[in-house]
Motif scaffolding. Sequence first.
Motif, PDB file in Angstrom:
ATOM      1  N   LEU A  88       0.850  -1.189   0.000  1.00 44.73           N
ATOM      2  CA  LEU A  88       0.000   0.000   0.000  1.00 44.73           C
ATOM      3  C   LEU A  88       0.883   1.235   0.000  1.00 44.73           C
ATOM      4  O   LEU A  88       1.715   1.424   0.885  1.00 44.73           O
ATOM      5  N   LEU A  89       0.691   2.097  -1.004  1.00 45.25           N
ATOM      6  CA  LEU A  89       1.484   3.320  -1.117  1.00 45.25           C
ATOM      7  C   LEU A  89       0.792   4.485  -0.418  1.00 45.25           C
ATOM      8  O   LEU A  89      -0.380   4.388  -0.040  1.00 45.25           O
ATOM      9  N   ALA A  90       1.515   5.571  -0.267  1.00 45.29           N
ATOM     10  CA  ALA A  90       0.990   6.739   0.453  1.00 45.29           C
ATOM     11  C   ALA A  90      -0.248   7.326  -0.218  1.00 45.29           C
ATOM     12  O   ALA A  90      -1.126   7.875   0.450  1.00 45.29           O
ATOM     13  N   ASP A  91      -0.336   7.194  -1.545  1.00 46.50           N
ATOM     14  CA  ASP A  91      -1.493   7.751  -2.246  1.00 46.50           C
ATOM     15  C   ASP A  91      -2.692   6.813  -2.266  1.00 46.50           C
ATOM     16  O   ASP A  91      -3.703   7.095  -2.910  1.00 46.50           O
ATOM     17  N   GLY A  92      -2.579   5.675  -1.559  1.00 52.45           N
ATOM     18  CA  GLY A  92      -3.690   4.731  -1.469  1.00 52.45           C
ATOM     19  C   GLY A  92      -3.689   3.667  -2.550  1.00 52.45           C
ATOM     20  O   GLY A  92      -4.515   2.742  -2.511  1.00 52.45           O
ATOM     21  N   SER A  93      -2.785   3.757  -3.506  1.00 50.85           N
ATOM     22  CA  SER A  93      -2.724   2.755  -4.566  1.00 50.85           C
ATOM     23  C   SER A  93      -1.939   1.536  -4.086  1.00 50.85           C
ATOM     24  O   SER A  93      -1.230   1.584  -3.084  1.00 50.85           O
ATOM     25  N   LEU A  94      -2.059   0.433  -4.829  1.00 48.73           N
ATOM     26  CA  LEU A  94      -1.404  -0.820  -4.468  1.00 48.73           C
ATOM     27  C   LEU A  94      -0.460  -1.259  -5.572  1.00 48.73           C
ATOM     28  O   LEU A  94      -0.739  -1.061  -6.755  1.00 48.73           O
ATOM     29  N   ILE A  95       0.666  -1.865  -5.174  1.00 53.43           N
ATOM     30  CA  ILE A  95       1.584  -2.444  -6.154  1.00 53.43           C
ATOM     31  C   ILE A  95       1.809  -3.908  -5.781  1.00 53.43           C
ATOM     32  O   ILE A  95       1.797  -4.276  -4.612  1.00 53.43           O
ATOM     33  N   VAL A 231     -21.048 -23.855 -12.346  1.00 54.47           N
ATOM     34  CA  VAL A 231     -20.148 -22.736 -12.607  1.00 54.47           C
ATOM     35  C   VAL A 231     -20.800 -21.888 -13.695  1.00 54.47           C
ATOM     36  O   VAL A 231     -21.091 -22.405 -14.787  1.00 54.47           O
ATOM     37  N   PRO A 232     -21.073 -20.607 -13.458  1.00 56.73           N
ATOM     38  CA  PRO A 232     -21.681 -19.755 -14.491  1.00 56.73           C
ATOM     39  C   PRO A 232     -20.820 -19.748 -15.752  1.00 56.73           C
ATOM     40  O   PRO A 232     -19.583 -19.755 -15.671  1.00 56.73           O
ATOM     41  N   ASP A 233     -21.447 -19.717 -16.918  1.00 58.00           N
ATOM     42  CA  ASP A 233     -20.694 -19.773 -18.178  1.00 58.00           C
ATOM     43  C   ASP A 233     -20.491 -18.401 -18.817  1.00 58.00           C
ATOM     44  O   ASP A 233     -20.007 -18.311 -19.947  1.00 58.00           O
ATOM     45  N   ASP A 234     -20.868 -17.337 -18.102  1.00 57.44           N
ATOM     46  CA  ASP A 234     -20.710 -15.995 -18.672  1.00 57.44           C
ATOM     47  C   ASP A 234     -19.985 -15.049 -17.716  1.00 57.44           C
ATOM     48  O   ASP A 234     -20.269 -13.850 -17.661  1.00 57.44           O
ATOM     49  N   LEU A 235     -19.022 -15.574 -16.976  1.00 56.12           N
ATOM     50  CA  LEU A 235     -18.277 -14.760 -16.024  1.00 56.12           C
ATOM     51  C   LEU A 235     -17.309 -13.824 -16.747  1.00 56.12           C
ATOM     52  O   LEU A 235     -16.576 -14.236 -17.644  1.00 56.12           O
ATOM     53  N   ILE A 236     -17.311 -12.553 -16.349  1.00 62.95           N
ATOM     54  CA  ILE A 236     -16.353 -11.571 -16.875  1.00 62.95           C
ATOM     55  C   ILE A 236     -15.856 -10.706 -15.719  1.00 62.95           C
ATOM     56  O   ILE A 236     -16.430 -10.713 -14.636  1.00 62.95           O
ATOM     57  N   LYS A 237     -14.796  -9.931 -15.988  1.00 64.59           N
ATOM     58  CA  LYS A 237     -14.263  -9.027 -14.962  1.00 64.59           C
ATOM     59  C   LYS A 237     -14.878  -7.637 -15.135  1.00 64.59           C
ATOM     60  O   LYS A 237     -14.687  -7.013 -16.186  1.00 64.59           O
ATOM     61  N   PRO A 238     -15.614  -7.142 -14.138  1.00 59.80           N
ATOM     62  CA  PRO A 238     -16.117  -5.767 -14.237  1.00 59.80           C
ATOM     63  C   PRO A 238     -14.954  -4.785 -14.187  1.00 59.80           C
ATOM     64  O   PRO A 238     -13.964  -5.004 -13.492  1.00 59.80           O
ATOM     65  N   ASP A 239     -15.081  -3.709 -14.923  1.00 60.49           N
ATOM     66  CA  ASP A 239     -14.027  -2.699 -14.998  1.00 60.49           C
ATOM     67  C   ASP A 239     -14.179  -1.715 -13.844  1.00 60.49           C
ATOM     68  O   ASP A 239     -14.625  -0.577 -14.005  1.00 60.49           O
ATOM     69  N   ILE A 240     -13.816  -2.192 -12.649  1.00 61.86           N
ATOM     70  CA  ILE A 240     -13.860  -1.352 -11.447  1.00 61.86           C
ATOM     71  C   ILE A 240     -12.582  -1.589 -10.645  1.00 61.86           C
ATOM     72  O   ILE A 240     -11.825  -2.526 -10.922  1.00 61.86           O
ATOM     73  N   LYS A 241     -12.366  -0.752  -9.647  1.00 56.13           N
ATOM     74  CA  LYS A 241     -11.221  -0.920  -8.754  1.00 56.13           C
ATOM     75  C   LYS A 241     -11.534  -1.996  -7.721  1.00 56.13           C
ATOM     76  O   LYS A 241     -12.639  -2.060  -7.183  1.00 56.13           O
ATOM     77  N   PHE A 242     -10.538  -2.860  -7.455  1.00 66.22           N
ATOM     78  CA  PHE A 242     -10.664  -3.865  -6.407  1.00 66.22           C
ATOM     79  C   PHE A 242      -9.689  -3.552  -5.274  1.00 66.22           C
ATOM     80  O   PHE A 242      -8.772  -2.743  -5.442  1.00 66.22           O
ATOM     81  N   SER A 243      -9.873  -4.201  -4.161  1.00 63.24           N
ATOM     82  CA  SER A 243      -9.014  -3.968  -2.993  1.00 63.24           C
ATOM     83  C   SER A 243      -7.686  -4.703  -3.108  1.00 63.24           C
ATOM     84  O   SER A 243      -6.874  -4.675  -2.199  1.00 63.24           O
ATOM     85  N   PHE A 244      -7.464  -5.383  -4.219  1.00 53.09           N
ATOM     86  CA  PHE A 244      -6.215  -6.113  -4.468  1.00 53.09           C
ATOM     87  C   PHE A 244      -5.863  -5.922  -5.941  1.00 53.09           C
ATOM     88  O   PHE A 244      -6.716  -5.518  -6.749  1.00 53.09           O
TER      89      PHE A 244
END
Length: 404
Positions: A88-95, A231-244
């Motif tokens: 966790l960096l000072a600006d709140g972003s993650l690397i 298992v759902p057959d239409d899983l995709i990644k939403p274009d949002i920020k995650f906590s990781f």
Amino acid sequence: MYKKVGKIVLIVGALCLVFILAIGFIKDRKDTNEVTAQGNAVETEKDNKEQENDSKEEDNNGVKELRLSEENLLLKIGDKYSVEVEGLLADGSLIDLTDDSKLLSHSNNEEKISIEDGEIVVLDSAEADDEATITYVYENISATINVKVEAAEEPKKEEPKEEPKEEPKEESKEEPKEEPKEENNESDQNNNYNSNDKTVMIDEDGKQVVTNPKDIHVLVNKQRNLPSDYVPDDLIKPDIKFSFTHEDPKRYLREEAAHALERLVAQAKEEGIEIVGVSGYRSYKRQETIFNYNVNKRGYEAANKVSAKPGQSEHQTGLAIDVSCAGVNYKLQEKLGELKEGKWLAENAHKFGFIIRYQLGKEDITGYQYEPWHIRYLGEDLATDVYEKGLTYEEYFEQYMLNE
């Protein structure tokens, strides 16, 4: 003569006055210099501390805190597990620091649970209930994960079949007595079974299993299980920020829910609200690991209130996601409901097709504690109707959907 004496007295007095003033001036200068020196010393000390802090941050490449993909693990003998490590960096972003050469790790029980090529490995020498604390260190910052060894499942032994013995024939036969059936230990499985409900069937273990797992409106709870292989057959990644930042199946949602979540997060951002994804889709197997860990940590009764059994988790549908915000350090805490982010979510989620699934004060109905972070996608029309009626999904389903 008196005039001369008077002049001398005046001169001496003037000299004395000058002398006194000079001494006072010198003293004031001395005090001022001391104050200035003290002030300079304070400023110097402050500057040194700031430089020291800056130096530490430079040494850590700006990393202020380590975050691990898991806090606790329940593994079996022979299992290997790779933990994702982020900074966790000072600006709140993650690397991502997982493969960083500066990242070190060690176990306090190397003989049973060790680190090999960056992976946690449960060795053959380990036994059930063995534990270890794995410590990850990046420069002068550290974080830990607790690992416990789960008992291996014993293979079921087949009882030898006895050869049928020929019974002597009797003229009058008694009606065979029906042996009492064993009661299902899962007392909450069938107590709400309704034969008119065409969306469930009873499986060979006596559990209610939903017949419509792909339906956006499917109801999944302690009484209504998903098939273990669904298992759902239409899983995709939403274009949002995650906590990781690392790749993980819990980034995924079913396509319709994912796009709805993108719209929700975008609208929240426009209104100054940050909503971050934490955990979306979970497989049957992953939920099994989570539930077993909670049972070992809390006991069965307590675990059953905070964690779903495998097959009973909405996360397996791909229609539910846990969200959070910076105000609770991106964790899943009830305090979220008291923050502006949680309040906004409760008041606006239905506009994008989501509901707060496990409401405060409805624990006896939903079977789970209050979770202001858990939102479930139903579609805008249904979610809005559920929200406006102030019902849980169980209540709404029973009153308006069961006999459709």
